[in-house]
Write an enzyme that holds these catalytic residues in place. Structure first.
Site, PDB file in Angstrom:
ATOM      1  N   ASP A 151       0.836  -1.207   0.000  1.00  0.00           N
ATOM      2  CA  ASP A 151       0.000   0.000   0.000  1.00  0.00           C
ATOM      3  C   ASP A 151       0.872   1.258   0.000  1.00  0.00           C
ATOM      4  O   ASP A 151       0.353   2.381  -0.097  1.00  0.00           O
ATOM      5  CB  ASP A 151      -1.028  -0.007   1.132  1.00  0.00           C
ATOM      6  CG  ASP A 151      -0.411  -0.062   2.514  1.00  0.00           C
ATOM      7  OD1 ASP A 151       0.825  -0.224   2.616  1.00  0.00           O
ATOM      8  OD2 ASP A 151      -1.158   0.049   3.502  1.00  0.00           O
ATOM      9  N   SER A 152       2.203   1.070   0.046  1.00  0.00           N
ATOM     10  CA  SER A 152       3.117   2.195  -0.193  1.00  0.00           C
ATOM     11  C   SER A 152       2.851   2.798  -1.561  1.00  0.00           C
ATOM     12  O   SER A 152       3.290   3.911  -1.846  1.00  0.00           O
ATOM     13  CB  SER A 152       4.578   1.736  -0.100  1.00  0.00           C
ATOM     14  OG  SER A 152       4.795   0.600  -0.913  1.00  0.00           O
ATOM     15  N   ASP A 155      -1.113  -5.949  -0.240  1.00  0.00           N
ATOM     16  CA  ASP A 155      -1.481  -5.368   1.059  1.00  0.00           C
ATOM     17  C   ASP A 155      -2.977  -5.152   1.154  1.00  0.00           C
ATOM     18  O   ASP A 155      -3.605  -4.651   0.216  1.00  0.00           O
ATOM     19  CB  ASP A 155      -0.806  -3.992   1.216  1.00  0.00           C
ATOM     20  CG  ASP A 155       0.455  -4.055   2.051  1.00  0.00           C
ATOM     21  OD1 ASP A 155       0.587  -4.975   2.890  1.00  0.00           O
ATOM     22  OD2 ASP A 155       1.310  -3.178   1.860  1.00  0.00           O
ATOM     23  N   LYS A 178      -1.253  -9.295   2.786  1.00  0.00           N
ATOM     24  CA  LYS A 178      -0.461  -8.880   3.946  1.00  0.00           C
ATOM     25  C   LYS A 178      -1.295  -7.898   4.757  1.00  0.00           C
ATOM     26  O   LYS A 178      -2.008  -7.082   4.182  1.00  0.00           O
ATOM     27  CB  LYS A 178       0.848  -8.214   3.509  1.00  0.00           C
ATOM     28  CG  LYS A 178       1.665  -7.675   4.685  1.00  0.00           C
ATOM     29  CD  LYS A 178       3.088  -7.348   4.300  1.00  0.00           C
ATOM     30  CE  LYS A 178       3.294  -5.999   3.657  1.00  0.00           C
ATOM     31  NZ  LYS A 178       2.828  -4.854   4.463  1.00  0.00           N
ATOM     32  N   GLU A 211      -1.203  -5.517   8.645  1.00  0.00           N
ATOM     33  CA  GLU A 211      -0.333  -4.991   9.698  1.00  0.00           C
ATOM     34  C   GLU A 211      -0.912  -5.238  11.092  1.00  0.00           C
ATOM     35  O   GLU A 211      -2.133  -5.161  11.274  1.00  0.00           O
ATOM     36  CB  GLU A 211      -0.143  -3.476   9.508  1.00  0.00           C
ATOM     37  CG  GLU A 211       0.531  -3.112   8.192  1.00  0.00           C
ATOM     38  CD  GLU A 211       0.721  -1.613   8.005  1.00  0.00           C
ATOM     39  OE1 GLU A 211       0.411  -0.824   8.930  1.00  0.00           O
ATOM     40  OE2 GLU A 211       1.183  -1.226   6.916  1.00  0.00           O
ATOM     41  N   GLU A 271       9.515  -4.448  10.110  1.00  0.00           N
ATOM     42  CA  GLU A 271       9.924  -3.137   9.589  1.00  0.00           C
ATOM     43  C   GLU A 271      10.359  -2.215  10.721  1.00  0.00           C
ATOM     44  O   GLU A 271       9.695  -2.121  11.766  1.00  0.00           O
ATOM     45  CB  GLU A 271       8.752  -2.489   8.823  1.00  0.00           C
ATOM     46  CG  GLU A 271       9.101  -1.092   8.323  1.00  0.00           C
ATOM     47  CD  GLU A 271       8.107  -0.519   7.317  1.00  0.00           C
ATOM     48  OE1 GLU A 271       7.141  -1.212   6.944  1.00  0.00           O
ATOM     49  OE2 GLU A 271       8.326   0.641   6.907  1.00  0.00           O
TER      50      GLU A 271
HETATM   51  O1  KIV Z   1       3.568  -1.140   1.599  1.00  0.00           O
HETATM   52  C1  KIV Z   1       4.740  -1.530   1.555  1.00  0.00           C
HETATM   53  O2  KIV Z   1       5.518  -1.170   0.673  1.00  0.00           O
HETATM   54  C2  KIV Z   1       5.214  -2.420   2.599  1.00  0.00           C
HETATM   55  C3  KIV Z   1       6.662  -2.788   2.594  1.00  0.00           C
HETATM   56  C4  KIV Z   1       7.477  -1.651   3.048  1.00  0.00           C
HETATM   57  C5  KIV Z   1       6.941  -4.002   3.385  1.00  0.00           C
HETATM   58  O3  KIV Z   1       4.465  -2.824   3.431  1.00  0.00           O
END
Ligand code: KIV
Length: 265
Positions: A45-46, A84, A114, A116, A183
């Site tokens: 989600d970055s 994500d 993924k 968090e 992280e």
């Molecule tokens: O969203 C993302 O890019 C991430 C990575 C930094 C692991 O969660």
């Protein structure tokens, strides 16, 4: 390269082969990653920050994650394709969580999701795994909690917080994750967690002793020059290369050097 699966990642931890992972948001980069044998391709989600220009990852929607995952999927990655779950698309009602994860898997083609967090998301992880959706965990500096953390700060420097992260890692393992991203935590803590859990750990800003490493692709390619934390290694300087190409192109047009006068179509 053979198709990477969640089982293969666990085998890699056992055999001591380091896992390579990168974020990816589009077809053209996904195609190159396939040729480079990257083990895990994460539609993180970055993308909200590095591709969509948001201030943080909070506004990212499931629709955006589906859109970008579909583009990456079209490159038929051989690395495991993980996407994500964005902020508040999980750990809400069971139905909403399953619907959101289901869209990423069924509609977009992700092979795992993924999410968090530690103990508070354990039941959500169990729910997804029971419904055949593999889950990667994410502990330490969790960007979706930026407001709660008061910024992007290294987590687990204090003993009590470090102990909580270790406990959370064991809880996530018990809930059924196949891997955990660590992280922004001290390397000693990442090493301890990596020894204590059987599932692979994938580090970012967590030192060299995780079972694998991940970076945001734009950072390692030098495409995000406003953001250069110490842990990022720049493997290319694409921002400079692209800027030069754009300037050369404009100059050529303005000076009449492109298109060439002798070429005809
Ligand atoms: O969203 C993302 O890019 C991430 C990575 C930094 C692991 O969660």
């Amino acid at each position: 390269m053979n198709k990477i699966t969640t089982t293969k990642l666990k085998e890699m931890k056992k055999s001591g082969r380091k896992i390579t992972a990168l974020t990816c948001y589009n077809f053209s980069i996904a195609r190159i990653m396939k040729t480079a044998d990257i083990d895990v391709v994460l539609v993180g989600d970055s993308l909200g920050m590095v591709e969509l220009g948001y201030e943080n990852t909070i506004p990212v929607t499931i629709d955006e994650m589906v859109h970008h995952t579909r583009a990456v999927k079209r490159a038929r990655p051989e690395g495991l394709l993980v996407t994500d779950m964005p902020f508040l698309s999980y750990n809400v009602t069971k139905q909403k969580t399953l619907q959101a994860a289901g869209r990423l898997i069924k509609e977009a083609g992700a092979e795992a999701v993924k999410l968090e967090g530690g103990k508070p998301v354990a039941d959500t992880i169990k729910l997804l795994v029971e419904n055949n959706i593999p889950v990667m965990g994410h502990l330490g500096l969790t960007p979706q909690a930026v407001h709660k953390m008061g910024g992007y700060k290294v987590q687990g420097k204090e003993k009590s917080v470090a102990a909580k992260i270790v406990t959370d890692a064991k809880i996530l393992e018990g809930a059924g994750v196949f891997a955990i991203v660590l992280e922004g935590i001290p390397s000693v803590l990442a090493r301890e967690i990596t020894k204590k859990v059987e599932v692979p750990t994938i580090g970012i800003g967590a030192g060299p002793d995780c079972d694998g490493q991940i970076l945001v692709v734009n950072d390692m390619l030098g495409m995000n020059m406003g953001f250069q934390p110490k842990f990022v290694k720049r493997y290319a300087g694409l921002e400079e290369v692209i800027l030069k190409a754009f300037k050369d192109y404009s100059k050529d047009i303005r000076e009449g050097d492109f298109p060439s006068k002798i070429e005809s179509y």
